[in-house]
Design a protein around this motif. Structure first.
Motif, PDB file in Angstrom:
ATOM      1  N   ILE A 108       0.845  -1.194   0.000  1.00 38.30           N
ATOM      2  CA  ILE A 108       0.000   0.000   0.000  1.00 38.30           C
ATOM      3  C   ILE A 108       0.884   1.250   0.000  1.00 38.30           C
ATOM      4  CG2 ILE A 108      -1.703   1.331   1.304  1.00 38.30           C
ATOM      5  CD1 ILE A 108      -2.854  -1.274   2.313  1.00 38.30           C
ATOM      6  N   LYS A 109       0.646   2.117  -0.950  1.00 39.78           N
ATOM      7  CA  LYS A 109       1.457   3.313  -1.123  1.00 39.78           C
ATOM      8  C   LYS A 109       0.596   4.574  -0.973  1.00 39.78           C
ATOM      9  CE  LYS A 109       5.306   1.202  -2.486  1.00 39.78           C
ATOM     10  NZ  LYS A 109       5.079  -0.128  -1.941  1.00 39.78           N
ATOM     11  N   LEU A 110       1.257   5.708  -0.879  1.00 42.00           N
ATOM     12  CA  LEU A 110       0.577   6.980  -0.726  1.00 42.00           C
ATOM     13  C   LEU A 110      -0.364   7.252  -1.899  1.00 42.00           C
ATOM     14  CD1 LEU A 110       0.228   9.602   0.891  1.00 42.00           C
ATOM     15  CD2 LEU A 110       2.179  10.545  -0.378  1.00 42.00           C
ATOM     16  N   TYR A 113      -3.801   5.881  -1.384  1.00 44.87           N
ATOM     17  CA  TYR A 113      -4.595   6.707  -0.474  1.00 44.87           C
ATOM     18  C   TYR A 113      -5.101   7.965  -1.190  1.00 44.87           C
ATOM     19  CZ  TYR A 113      -5.535  10.291   3.014  1.00 44.87           C
ATOM     20  OH  TYR A 113      -6.114  11.321   3.726  1.00 44.87           O
ATOM     21  N   ILE A 114      -4.244   8.606  -1.978  1.00 47.25           N
ATOM     22  CA  ILE A 114      -4.636   9.836  -2.674  1.00 47.25           C
ATOM     23  C   ILE A 114      -5.776   9.564  -3.644  1.00 47.25           C
ATOM     24  CG2 ILE A 114      -3.861  11.580  -4.331  1.00 47.25           C
ATOM     25  CD1 ILE A 114      -1.092  11.426  -3.005  1.00 47.25           C
ATOM     26  N   TYR A 133     -15.388   6.961   7.096  1.00 46.68           N
ATOM     27  CA  TYR A 133     -14.578   6.070   6.254  1.00 46.68           C
ATOM     28  C   TYR A 133     -13.095   6.264   6.557  1.00 46.68           C
ATOM     29  CZ  TYR A 133     -18.960   6.430   3.571  1.00 46.68           C
ATOM     30  OH  TYR A 133     -20.276   6.465   3.176  1.00 46.68           O
ATOM     31  N   TYR A 134     -12.707   7.528   6.676  1.00 44.93           N
ATOM     32  CA  TYR A 134     -11.307   7.884   6.960  1.00 44.93           C
ATOM     33  C   TYR A 134     -10.852   7.266   8.293  1.00 44.93           C
ATOM     34  CZ  TYR A 134      -7.692  11.110   8.786  1.00 44.93           C
ATOM     35  OH  TYR A 134      -6.576  11.647   9.366  1.00 44.93           O
ATOM     36  N   LYS A 135     -11.713   7.365   9.306  1.00 46.32           N
ATOM     37  CA  LYS A 135     -11.374   6.838  10.619  1.00 46.32           C
ATOM     38  C   LYS A 135     -11.178   5.326  10.579  1.00 46.32           C
ATOM     39  CE  LYS A 135     -13.025   6.581  15.407  1.00 46.32           C
ATOM     40  NZ  LYS A 135     -14.133   6.946  16.346  1.00 46.32           N
ATOM     41  N   TYR A 156       0.507   7.355   6.718  1.00 46.66           N
ATOM     42  CA  TYR A 156      -0.189   7.790   7.926  1.00 46.66           C
ATOM     43  C   TYR A 156       0.069   9.261   8.241  1.00 46.66           C
ATOM     44  CZ  TYR A 156      -2.540   6.755  12.335  1.00 46.66           C
ATOM     45  OH  TYR A 156      -3.443   6.705  13.360  1.00 46.66           O
ATOM     46  N   ASN A 157       1.319   9.678   8.111  1.00 48.37           N
ATOM     47  CA  ASN A 157       1.680  11.051   8.466  1.00 48.37           C
ATOM     48  C   ASN A 157       1.107  12.095   7.515  1.00 48.37           C
ATOM     49  OD1 ASN A 157       3.117  10.038  10.588  1.00 48.37           O
ATOM     50  ND2 ASN A 157       5.112  10.224   9.625  1.00 48.37           N
ATOM     51  N   LYS A 158       0.586  11.642   6.356  1.00 41.56           N
ATOM     52  CA  LYS A 158       0.051  12.578   5.371  1.00 41.56           C
ATOM     53  C   LYS A 158      -1.469  12.512   5.273  1.00 41.56           C
ATOM     54  CE  LYS A 158       4.294  12.399   2.629  1.00 41.56           C
ATOM     55  NZ  LYS A 158       5.023  11.542   3.566  1.00 41.56           N
ATOM     56  N   MET A 159      -2.083  11.707   6.109  1.00 41.56           N
ATOM     57  CA  MET A 159      -3.542  11.578   6.090  1.00 41.56           C
ATOM     58  C   MET A 159      -4.189  12.724   6.868  1.00 41.56           C
ATOM     59  SD  MET A 159      -3.869   7.445   6.646  1.00 41.56           S
ATOM     60  CE  MET A 159      -5.654   7.358   6.451  1.00 41.56           C
TER      61      MET A 159
END
Length: 213
Positions: A108-110, A113-114, A133-135, A156-159
């Motif tokens: 799983i990569k950034l 998520y984007i 959903y985000y949670k 995680y740090n960019k969410m």
């Protein structure tokens, strides 16, 4: 070990629902383990027996686990730890994380998520719903970090939570002192009158008031 069956709504696309569940050693630590799904109970039983071969000396490799398998393990783990309503929310919200289902969690990569965030952000839904959903996504990633030592730091740090900067501020509604006295005048039960007075004078939320009872 135990062989169990998933509910129909959590079956794979081809109808597989049977799995075995156990606690295993991963990198020297004991953790819950949920196998992939099988079509029949006998298939799951055979897989369970096969996993026992050399069990004492061979650790199960979870690096091939998909996001959906991680969610299913997470869901089983939470069954005796959260309310039924929370489990129901998990089942509803996981449907909006379908982009991640078949991804191996180590892959799983950034950008995944984007892509997901852009789709959810475009939906005509309240921020509260989107953030549900985000949670759940963050909670599953946390579970993967805690129990399987996967490193999601780059994601995680960019969410960030969903928020609409153009949303007008919600108007605050409140009783003036005269309005509140009028409201109290129609309440006969002294217990209810005391309850509303505590709420009014202390500015408590409903949950905070429940905590006092």
């Amino acid at each position: 070990m135990a062989v169990l069956q998933l509910p129909k709504e959590r079956a794979t696309k081809d109808g597989r629902r049977w799995y075995f569940y156990d606690k295993i050693k991963v990198y020297g630590r004991t953790k819950p383990y949920m196998s992939r799904s099988y079509m029949t109970r006998n298939e799951a039983l055979k897989a369970e027996r096969d996993s026992l071969v050399g069990y004492e000396t061979k650790e199960i490799n979870v690096t091939g686990m998909t996001f959906k398998q991680l969610y299913e393990e997470f869901y089983e783990y939470k069954k005796d730890k959260v309310k039924t309503s929370t489990l129901r929310t998990y089942r509803v919200n996981i449907k909006e994380l379908s982009e991640f289902y078949e991804l191996k969690i180590k892959d799983i990569k950034l950008e995944h998520y984007i892509t997901w965030r852009k789709r959810i952000g475009a939906l005509n839904l309240a921020d509260k719903t989107k953030n549900g959903y985000y949670k759940l996504l963050k909670t599953i990633l946390n579970y993967g970090t805690k129990w399987h030592d996967f490193n999601f730091t780059s994601i995680y740090n960019k969410m960030e939570k969903f928020s609409n900067p153009n949303k007008p501020p919600k108007e605050m509604q409140f009783y003036t002192w005269e309005e509140f006295k009028q409201f109290l005048s129609v309440i006969d039960d002294i217990k209810w009158k005391a309850l509303f007075e505590v709420l009014y004078f202390c500015g408590l939320r409903r949950g905070e008031l429940r905590g006092l009872s």
